[in-house]
Design a protein around this motif. Sequence first.
Motif, PDB file in Angstrom:
ATOM      1  N   LYS A  77       0.835  -1.190   0.000  1.00 12.74           N
ATOM      2  CA  LYS A  77       0.000   0.000   0.000  1.00 12.74           C
ATOM      3  C   LYS A  77       0.879   1.253   0.000  1.00 12.74           C
ATOM      4  O   LYS A  77       1.885   1.320   0.712  1.00 12.74           O
ATOM      5  N   TRP A  78       0.468   2.247  -0.752  1.00 12.15           N
ATOM      6  CA  TRP A  78       1.171   3.525  -0.716  1.00 12.15           C
ATOM      7  C   TRP A  78       0.916   4.252   0.601  1.00 12.15           C
ATOM      8  O   TRP A  78       1.769   5.001   1.082  1.00 12.15           O
ATOM      9  N   SER A  79      -0.260   4.010   1.195  1.00 13.95           N
ATOM     10  CA  SER A  79      -0.678   4.796   2.356  1.00 13.95           C
ATOM     11  C   SER A  79      -0.147   4.268   3.680  1.00 13.95           C
ATOM     12  O   SER A  79      -0.291   4.932   4.700  1.00 13.95           O
ATOM     13  N   ASP A  80       0.431   3.058   3.709  1.00 13.21           N
ATOM     14  CA  ASP A  80       0.857   2.467   4.981  1.00 13.21           C
ATOM     15  C   ASP A  80       2.169   1.715   4.775  1.00 13.21           C
ATOM     16  O   ASP A  80       2.178   0.579   4.291  1.00 13.21           O
ATOM     17  N   ASP A  81       3.273   2.345   5.147  1.00  9.82           N
ATOM     18  CA  ASP A  81       4.591   1.726   4.965  1.00  9.82           C
ATOM     19  C   ASP A  81       4.794   0.515   5.868  1.00  9.82           C
ATOM     20  O   ASP A  81       5.600  -0.369   5.558  1.00  9.82           O
ATOM     21  N   LYS A  82       4.091   0.471   7.016  1.00  8.96           N
ATOM     22  CA  LYS A  82       4.321  -0.593   7.976  1.00  8.96           C
ATOM     23  C   LYS A  82       3.411  -1.811   7.747  1.00  8.96           C
ATOM     24  O   LYS A  82       3.628  -2.844   8.368  1.00  8.96           O
ATOM     25  N   ALA A  83       2.423  -1.664   6.901  1.00  9.10           N
ATOM     26  CA  ALA A  83       1.515  -2.789   6.646  1.00  9.10           C
ATOM     27  C   ALA A  83       2.239  -3.873   5.862  1.00  9.10           C
ATOM     28  O   ALA A  83       3.121  -3.583   5.051  1.00  9.10           O
ATOM     29  N   PRO A  84       1.898  -5.134   6.086  1.00  3.38           N
ATOM     30  CA  PRO A  84       2.524  -6.217   5.309  1.00  3.38           C
ATOM     31  C   PRO A  84       2.158  -6.084   3.839  1.00  3.38           C
ATOM     32  O   PRO A  84       1.130  -5.492   3.494  1.00  3.38           O
ATOM     33  N   PRO A  85       2.977  -6.619   2.939  1.00  2.00           N
ATOM     34  CA  PRO A  85       2.692  -6.505   1.501  1.00  2.00           C
ATOM     35  C   PRO A  85       1.336  -7.108   1.141  1.00  2.00           C
ATOM     36  O   PRO A  85       0.910  -8.110   1.717  1.00  2.00           O
ATOM     37  N   VAL A  86       0.689  -6.493   0.168  1.00  4.81           N
ATOM     38  CA  VAL A  86      -0.547  -7.044  -0.372  1.00  4.81           C
ATOM     39  C   VAL A  86      -0.247  -8.327  -1.143  1.00  4.81           C
ATOM     40  O   VAL A  86      -1.000  -9.287  -1.107  1.00  4.81           O
ATOM     41  N   MET A  87       0.895  -8.325  -1.833  1.00  4.69           N
ATOM     42  CA  MET A  87       1.347  -9.515  -2.551  1.00  4.69           C
ATOM     43  C   MET A  87       2.857  -9.518  -2.578  1.00  4.69           C
ATOM     44  O   MET A  87       3.488  -8.481  -2.717  1.00  4.69           O
ATOM     45  N   GLN A  88       3.451 -10.667  -2.402  1.00  4.77           N
ATOM     46  CA  GLN A  88       4.882 -10.815  -2.543  1.00  4.77           C
ATOM     47  C   GLN A  88       5.152 -12.138  -3.244  1.00  4.77           C
ATOM     48  O   GLN A  88       4.428 -13.108  -3.046  1.00  4.77           O
ATOM     49  N   ALA A  89       6.164 -12.127  -4.110  1.00  5.50           N
ATOM     50  CA  ALA A  89       6.470 -13.322  -4.892  1.00  5.50           C
ATOM     51  C   ALA A  89       7.964 -13.567  -4.869  1.00  5.50           C
ATOM     52  O   ALA A  89       8.772 -12.640  -4.931  1.00  5.50           O
ATOM     53  N   GLU A  90       8.308 -14.840  -4.748  1.00  5.49           N
ATOM     54  CA  GLU A  90       9.718 -15.223  -4.766  1.00  5.49           C
ATOM     55  C   GLU A  90      10.359 -14.877  -6.104  1.00  5.49           C
ATOM     56  O   GLU A  90      11.509 -14.449  -6.161  1.00  5.49           O
ATOM     57  N   ARG A  91       9.586 -15.050  -7.184  1.00  2.00           N
ATOM     58  CA  ARG A  91      10.088 -14.729  -8.519  1.00  2.00           C
ATOM     59  C   ARG A  91       8.937 -14.307  -9.417  1.00  2.00           C
ATOM     60  O   ARG A  91       7.822 -14.811  -9.282  1.00  2.00           O
ATOM     61  N   VAL A  92       9.209 -13.373 -10.314  1.00  2.00           N
ATOM     62  CA  VAL A  92       8.224 -12.933 -11.287  1.00  2.00           C
ATOM     63  C   VAL A  92       8.872 -12.928 -12.663  1.00  2.00           C
ATOM     64  O   VAL A  92       9.910 -12.306 -12.870  1.00  2.00           O
ATOM     65  N   ASP A  93       8.270 -13.661 -13.599  1.00  2.00           N
ATOM     66  CA  ASP A  93       8.718 -13.664 -14.995  1.00  2.00           C
ATOM     67  C   ASP A  93       7.742 -12.827 -15.811  1.00  2.00           C
ATOM     68  O   ASP A  93       6.525 -13.055 -15.759  1.00  2.00           O
ATOM     69  N   ILE A  94       8.292 -11.866 -16.573  1.00  2.00           N
ATOM     70  CA  ILE A  94       7.458 -10.966 -17.361  1.00  2.00           C
ATOM     71  C   ILE A  94       7.827 -11.099 -18.830  1.00  2.00           C
ATOM     72  O   ILE A  94       8.985 -10.885 -19.212  1.00  2.00           O
ATOM     73  N   ASP A  95       6.862 -11.482 -19.660  1.00  2.00           N
ATOM     74  CA  ASP A  95       7.061 -11.531 -21.105  1.00  2.00           C
ATOM     75  C   ASP A  95       6.871 -10.128 -21.664  1.00  2.00           C
ATOM     76  O   ASP A  95       5.844  -9.486 -21.435  1.00  2.00           O
ATOM     77  N   LEU A  96       7.863  -9.658 -22.420  1.00  2.00           N
ATOM     78  CA  LEU A  96       7.893  -8.280 -22.895  1.00  2.00           C
ATOM     79  C   LEU A  96       7.911  -8.222 -24.412  1.00  2.00           C
ATOM     80  O   LEU A  96       8.276  -9.189 -25.090  1.00  2.00           O
ATOM     81  N   SER A  97       7.557  -7.069 -24.951  1.00  2.00           N
ATOM     82  CA  SER A  97       7.647  -6.807 -26.382  1.00  2.00           C
ATOM     83  C   SER A  97       9.047  -6.290 -26.705  1.00  2.00           C
ATOM     84  O   SER A  97       9.476  -5.269 -26.162  1.00  2.00           O
ATOM     85  N   ALA A  98       9.774  -7.007 -27.605  1.00  2.00           N
ATOM     86  CA  ALA A  98      11.130  -6.593 -27.970  1.00  2.00           C
ATOM     87  C   ALA A  98      11.120  -5.253 -28.700  1.00  2.00           C
ATOM     88  O   ALA A  98      11.987  -4.397 -28.474  1.00  2.00           O
ATOM     89  N   MET A  99      10.168  -5.043 -29.600  1.00  2.00           N
ATOM     90  CA  MET A  99      10.114  -3.780 -30.340  1.00  2.00           C
ATOM     91  C   MET A  99       9.835  -2.613 -29.404  1.00  2.00           C
ATOM     92  O   MET A  99      10.409  -1.530 -29.556  1.00  2.00           O
ATOM     93  N   ALA A 100       8.956  -2.825 -28.428  1.00  2.00           N
ATOM     94  CA  ALA A 100       8.703  -1.751 -27.459  1.00  2.00           C
ATOM     95  C   ALA A 100       9.944  -1.468 -26.638  1.00  2.00           C
ATOM     96  O   ALA A 100      10.225  -0.314 -26.277  1.00  2.00           O
ATOM     97  N   ALA A 101      10.732  -2.514 -26.332  1.00  2.00           N
ATOM     98  CA  ALA A 101      11.959  -2.331 -25.557  1.00  2.00           C
ATOM     99  C   ALA A 101      12.950  -1.441 -26.304  1.00  2.00           C
ATOM    100  O   ALA A 101      13.629  -0.600 -25.712  1.00  2.00           O
ATOM    101  N   LEU A 102      13.050  -1.598 -27.625  1.00  2.00           N
ATOM    102  CA  LEU A 102      13.954  -0.765 -28.423  1.00  2.00           C
ATOM    103  C   LEU A 102      13.527   0.697 -28.397  1.00  2.00           C
ATOM    104  O   LEU A 102      14.355   1.595 -28.531  1.00  2.00           O
ATOM    105  N   ARG A 103      12.237   0.941 -28.204  1.00  2.00           N
ATOM    106  CA  ARG A 103      11.752   2.318 -28.114  1.00  2.00           C
ATOM    107  C   ARG A 103      11.864   2.856 -26.699  1.00  2.00           C
ATOM    108  O   ARG A 103      11.533   4.005 -26.433  1.00  2.00           O
ATOM    109  N   GLY A 104      12.281   1.995 -25.764  1.00  2.00           N
ATOM    110  CA  GLY A 104      12.359   2.411 -24.373  1.00  2.00           C
ATOM    111  C   GLY A 104      11.045   2.272 -23.634  1.00  2.00           C
ATOM    112  O   GLY A 104      10.884   2.814 -22.548  1.00  2.00           O
TER     113      GLY A 104
END
Length: 476
Positions: A77-104
């Motif tokens: 949460k943005w509003s509570d730094d001390k609150a436990p995470p809403v979600m936490q993951a050991e690992r996250v794999d993200i499939d991305l667009s290569a052409m978009a990556a070249l554009r930044g």
Amino acid sequence: MPSPLIWRAIWAVSIAVIVAVLAFVAVPYFASNRIVRDRIAWEMSAWSGFRVTIEGTPEISIWPQFRATLSGVTLSKWSDDKAPPVMQAERVDIDLSAMAALRGDVVFSGVQLIKPVFRIEPAEHGLLLPAAPSGGRVARAIDAARETVKANPGKPDAVKLPQEGFGSIEFRDGRVVASVDGSEEEVVTGLSGMVDWEALNAAGSLTANGTWRGESVSVEANSPQPMLLLAGGAAPFTVSLKAPPANLSFEGNGNFSAKSFFDGQAKFSAPSLRRALYWLRAGIAPGATTGPVSVSSKVSGNGDRIKFENAEMTVDKNPGNGALDISFNDAMPVISGTMAFDTVNLAAFLAAFTTTAAAPGDLDAIDTSFADRFNLDLRLSAAHATAGPIQLADMAGTAQVKNGLAVFDISDAGAFGGNIQASLRFDLRPEGTQVEMKLLASDINGAEFTSAAGMTRLMPTGTGTVSLILKGPGKS
């Protein structure tokens, strides 16, 4: 000597190859310097509306899929730094667009959450739900869709719904934990599944399976217009839950607004009604297994009331039909209705409330805690009924539970060549359950009655009337 046209083709192919090689070489550079470091966490936050942090150095792979692998990802949460995470993951794999990556730019086509932990917390009406985001593209899209619904609640203009692409979110080997008053309890373990939602104005589906309350459960849900449902509009949807104790499905229309409603066809089945009620925590103690039950019914209602109409049911292999009404307006749910069977086993019906510790004749061992969970007014009829060795014809009865008092009545039935009326009453008191039994048998065959009661030497065998009232503590 090749013609000029062939030379142009060779040069075009060569240039294309060079460009492809340069792009292949350049993607990791741009990805590692412009996306992973500066944009992925920001983009995830922009979509979710939560603060995103990433531990460790992200890894970029090009083949066979342009993908970023992140470790130690948390959404808070943005509003509570001390609150436990809403979600936490050991690992996250993200499939991305290569052409978009070249554009930044960052364009997600798919996200895989490995060993995620989702936290839910108390919300309105006592429900446990994930924390609501403070902003984010999805939240803003839902707000925009609400305005579309508000403009025409009866028939929202689907063309005006947000049209941003979304993609898929897959989760593997996850958990759901409930965070209540500073303590946490596991709700679901071994959670795996996928949310598949190509665009916010398109159809979407959810599949998930995991372990809930010690049983393996699988859930499927889909809708042609999930954004309308999230925005409080009406839309078709289907949902099904499958588990060893019970299966449940619904197909119809509804909305999830403050004035929620649903209308469709529902099905429920369980190999043992008692086991299903205990698993669903309906206030039934564990005990002997009862027969299977299945119900198919038109169902409609909202958060205050649910109606089951034209219900076709089978209880312990005996088919029947009826209607039920469940109201949530009082302090406890109120269940009322009628059920009619061709044949019914009354002993099996009462067995759903008997604990395994119950000894013959020990009525105090009958579990009456259900009387503190709901009120009941059920009318039961059957052309043929059995109560142990006793055969009943054209039986009419009621089951009533209210304010700690449970009453099971046979108001009229044919038996032993005559007519009988019977009542079993449980009165819950601090000093122990008080039980009252009544029996009125009119114009019956004494020989048949005494044989069924096991009192052949104590009762006359002619036609007569028997009236009996027993009252006292259940144990005696």
